[in-house]
Design a protein around this motif. Structure first.
Motif, PDB file in Angstrom:
ATOM      1  N   THR A   1       1.370   7.633  -6.447  1.00 36.30           N
ATOM      2  CA  THR A   1       0.261   8.549  -6.733  1.00 36.30           C
ATOM      3  C   THR A   1       0.264   9.821  -5.908  1.00 36.30           C
ATOM      4  O   THR A   1      -0.469  10.749  -6.239  1.00 36.30           O
ATOM      5  CB  THR A   1      -1.078   7.828  -6.485  1.00 36.30           C
ATOM      6  OG1 THR A   1      -1.127   7.380  -5.116  1.00 36.30           O
ATOM      7  CG2 THR A   1      -1.224   6.631  -7.403  1.00 36.30           C
ATOM      8  N   GLN A   2       1.092   9.915  -4.873  1.00 39.13           N
ATOM      9  CA  GLN A   2       0.957  11.044  -3.960  1.00 39.13           C
ATOM     10  C   GLN A   2       1.301  12.377  -4.616  1.00 39.13           C
ATOM     11  O   GLN A   2       0.809  13.420  -4.192  1.00 39.13           O
ATOM     12  CB  GLN A   2       1.829  10.851  -2.721  1.00 39.13           C
ATOM     13  CG  GLN A   2       3.324  10.937  -2.973  1.00 39.13           C
ATOM     14  CD  GLN A   2       4.127  10.744  -1.695  1.00 39.13           C
ATOM     15  OE1 GLN A   2       3.625  10.257  -0.689  1.00 39.13           O
ATOM     16  NE2 GLN A   2       5.385  11.137  -1.726  1.00 39.13           N
TER      17      GLN A   2
ATOM     18  N   GLN B   1      -9.194   5.236  -4.719  1.00 39.48           N
ATOM     19  CA  GLN B   1      -8.883   4.743  -3.387  1.00 39.48           C
ATOM     20  C   GLN B   1      -7.683   3.817  -3.459  1.00 39.48           C
ATOM     21  O   GLN B   1      -7.609   2.949  -4.340  1.00 39.48           O
ATOM     22  CB  GLN B   1     -10.090   3.990  -2.817  1.00 39.48           C
ATOM     23  CG  GLN B   1      -9.878   3.441  -1.423  1.00 39.48           C
ATOM     24  CD  GLN B   1     -11.101   2.705  -0.920  1.00 39.48           C
ATOM     25  OE1 GLN B   1     -12.105   2.623  -1.626  1.00 39.48           O
ATOM     26  NE2 GLN B   1     -11.018   2.184   0.290  1.00 39.48           N
ATOM     27  N   VAL B   2      -6.731   3.995  -2.562  1.00 40.45           N
ATOM     28  CA  VAL B   2      -5.560   3.129  -2.542  1.00 40.45           C
ATOM     29  C   VAL B   2      -6.010   1.699  -2.270  1.00 40.45           C
ATOM     30  O   VAL B   2      -6.673   1.430  -1.281  1.00 40.45           O
ATOM     31  CB  VAL B   2      -4.552   3.580  -1.462  1.00 40.45           C
ATOM     32  CG1 VAL B   2      -3.402   2.573  -1.350  1.00 40.45           C
ATOM     33  CG2 VAL B   2      -4.013   4.960  -1.789  1.00 40.45           C
TER      34      VAL B   2
ATOM     35  N   THR C   1       2.050   1.980  -3.520  1.00 36.65           N
ATOM     36  CA  THR C   1       0.994   2.603  -4.311  1.00 36.65           C
ATOM     37  C   THR C   1       0.861   4.080  -3.976  1.00 36.65           C
ATOM     38  O   THR C   1       0.677   4.920  -4.862  1.00 36.65           O
ATOM     39  CB  THR C   1      -0.344   1.888  -4.063  1.00 36.65           C
ATOM     40  OG1 THR C   1      -0.162   0.487  -4.228  1.00 36.65           O
ATOM     41  CG2 THR C   1      -1.399   2.367  -5.038  1.00 36.65           C
ATOM     42  N   ARG C   2       0.951   4.424  -2.701  1.00 35.85           N
ATOM     43  CA  ARG C   2       0.894   5.847  -2.316  1.00 35.85           C
ATOM     44  C   ARG C   2       2.058   6.624  -2.921  1.00 35.85           C
ATOM     45  O   ARG C   2       1.908   7.758  -3.378  1.00 35.85           O
ATOM     46  CB  ARG C   2       0.901   5.977  -0.792  1.00 35.85           C
ATOM     47  CG  ARG C   2      -0.367   5.486  -0.110  1.00 35.85           C
ATOM     48  CD  ARG C   2      -0.377   5.852   1.359  1.00 35.85           C
ATOM     49  NE  ARG C   2      -1.551   5.316   2.012  1.00 35.85           N
ATOM     50  CZ  ARG C   2      -1.588   4.164   2.683  1.00 35.85           C
ATOM     51  NH1 ARG C   2      -0.472   3.435   2.776  1.00 35.85           N
ATOM     52  NH2 ARG C   2      -2.696   3.737   3.244  1.00 35.85           N
TER      53      ARG C   2
ATOM     54  N   GLU D   1       0.825  -1.210   0.000  1.00 42.24           N
ATOM     55  CA  GLU D   1       0.000   0.000   0.000  1.00 42.24           C
ATOM     56  C   GLU D   1       0.857   1.258   0.000  1.00 42.24           C
ATOM     57  O   GLU D   1       0.503   2.260  -0.638  1.00 42.24           O
ATOM     58  CB  GLU D   1      -0.956  -0.023   1.194  1.00 42.24           C
ATOM     59  CG  GLU D   1      -1.985  -1.145   1.107  1.00 42.24           C
ATOM     60  CD  GLU D   1      -2.920  -1.191   2.298  1.00 42.24           C
ATOM     61  OE1 GLU D   1      -3.203  -0.129   2.864  1.00 42.24           O
ATOM     62  OE2 GLU D   1      -3.368  -2.299   2.660  1.00 42.24           O
TER      63      GLU D   1
END
Length: 409
Positions: free
Chosen positions: A78-79, A92-93, A74-75, A71
């Motif tokens: 995209t952050q 949504q993550v 993934t952040r 997770e």
């Protein structure tokens, strides 16, 4: 959908149109990833929270940030989109379970196909340190990757015995063989298999990537009649170390100390039928009394003097360094792959190799622009820069005109 002539707003865009992996997006542009997905039959049948392209980029980012959880990776991807107003849609993550399922759906084939499309020797004719008298220096070697101790990994890959010969090691292992360009450390061919697969069997699968104009360096574990003949049949020249117990009769002595000899299959050791002519170079190092022997397909001493070939053999260690970069620098200390199943293991191995090749290509381009040897650049510093730019430039392909300075300790 926007009407003809009307631009699409950022809120209408899908996440796969924006997600990227910083400077590495140059090596893996979305168009290429989509093409590979189509060829391997992994194109999207319906919209998902995790489309196939996003999963490919996730696997590559996972191998770039090898110490981070699913997770968090993934952040990191995209952050940077929100604060830069590059993505206004809702997303949504995904959970770790959803990411694991997405990796399983993707399988190893797209990563293998992407590696086959992207991985290649990167040195140009003017690259410093990549050539010997017109030959592109390449090396072959094998290694193992520790895997999570799951029943499926043990069943498929196997587990080695421990160092004391008692019982078995804590981790199952996958065996991997690679070809690498010595001057740039770019790994341009690879294959993986169970631990029980002999290293020479895996190496044979790589010979299709050899070509005339290459000089392949290998250690003594690889010299065998059939393997030598297969490698030489590609048109590449060979420089391989010879085992101490190999029988190499002197057929013709040369002034530089080398001599012509013959190698034969083990079954023909006494009859010496169907021999292959090789040239042998023998030498010692300093006060060490060990006699090192090299066999080469370059039969003319004028084309490659014995002293130069003896010095050249040290280039074989460059492939050891390349593998160390993958396992120690990218993977970290006590490196164990994270995949619980064989398909994920293979996918992850190619993810690491793809990321390494992209970093080494970037380093070569930087060194070439500065007209210096790529060995003068720091792989670890380049890796840190790539990690930073995943978050700093999320959603944008890199400016290909930018030069990244990575020299230093």
């Amino acid at each position: 959908m926007p009407r003809p002539g009307q631009s699409r707003s950022s809120s209408d865009e899908r996440l796969p149109d924006r997600i990227a992996i910083g400077v590495l997006t140059k090596a893996f542009p979305p168009e290429l990833v989509d093409e590979v997905l189509a060829v391997t039959g992994r194109g999207e049948q319906r919209k998902r929270l995790l489309p196939a392209r996003v999963v490919v980029y996730f696997v590559l980012a996972m191998c770039l940030f090898s110490r981070e959880g699913y997770e968090e990776v993934t952040r990191l991807l995209t952050q940077g989109l929100a604060w830069a107003r590059r993505w206004r849609g809702q997303w949504q993550v995904p959970t770790t379970g959803a990411l694991s399922q997405a990796r399983a759906r993707l399988g190893p084939e797209p990563l293998k196909a992407l590696f086959a499309r992207v991985a290649a020797p990167v040195a140009t004719a003017s690259t410093v340190g990549a050539w010997y008298r017109g030959w592109r220096l390449v090396a072959v070697d094998g290694t193992t990757f520790d895997l999570p101790d799951t029943p499926s990994n043990v069943d498929h890959f196997g587990r080695p015995g421990n160092s004391r010969g008692e019982g078995q090691s804590a981790y199952p292992q996958a065996r991997v063989a690679v070809l690498a360009e010595c001057g740039t450390h770019a790994i341009f061919a690879a294959t993986a298999g169970p631990l029980a697969t002999h290293e020479t069997a895996l190496v044979r699968e790589l010979f299709g990537e050899l070509a005339s104009g290459m000089l392949l360096v290998a250690d003594r574990a690889f010299l065998g009649f059939d393997l030598w003949r297969a490698a030489a049949g590609t048109g590449a020249d060979l420089l391989w170390r010879v085992r101490a117990n190999a029988v190499l009769p002197v057929v013709e002595q040369f002034d530089d100390g080398s001599y012509l000899s013959e190698i034969v299959a083990a079954r023909d050791q006494y009859r010496r039928a169907d021999p292959i002519t090789v040239r042998v170079v023998e030498y010692t190092l300093g006060t060490d009394e060990t006699v090192y022997r090299l066999a080469t397909t370059i039969l003319d001493p004028q084309s490659a003097p014995a002293a130069e070939l003896a010095a050249l053999y040290a280039q074989r260690w460059e492939i050891e360094t390349a593998l160390d970069e993958v396992k120690t620098h990218q993977g970290g200390s006590n490196f164990v792959l994270r995949s619980q199943h064989p398909g994920g293991v293979e996918q992850e191995i190619y993810g690491f190799l793809l990321t390494h090749h992209a970093l080494r290509s970037l380093m070569h381009d930087t060194a070439h622009a500065a007209e210096i040897d790529p060995d003068r650049l720091s792989f670890l510093r380049t890796l840190r820069i790539a990690r930073r730019q995943v978050t700093d430039q999320a959603g944008f392909s890199p400016d290909t005109s930018e030069t990244i300075t990575t020299s230093g300790p």
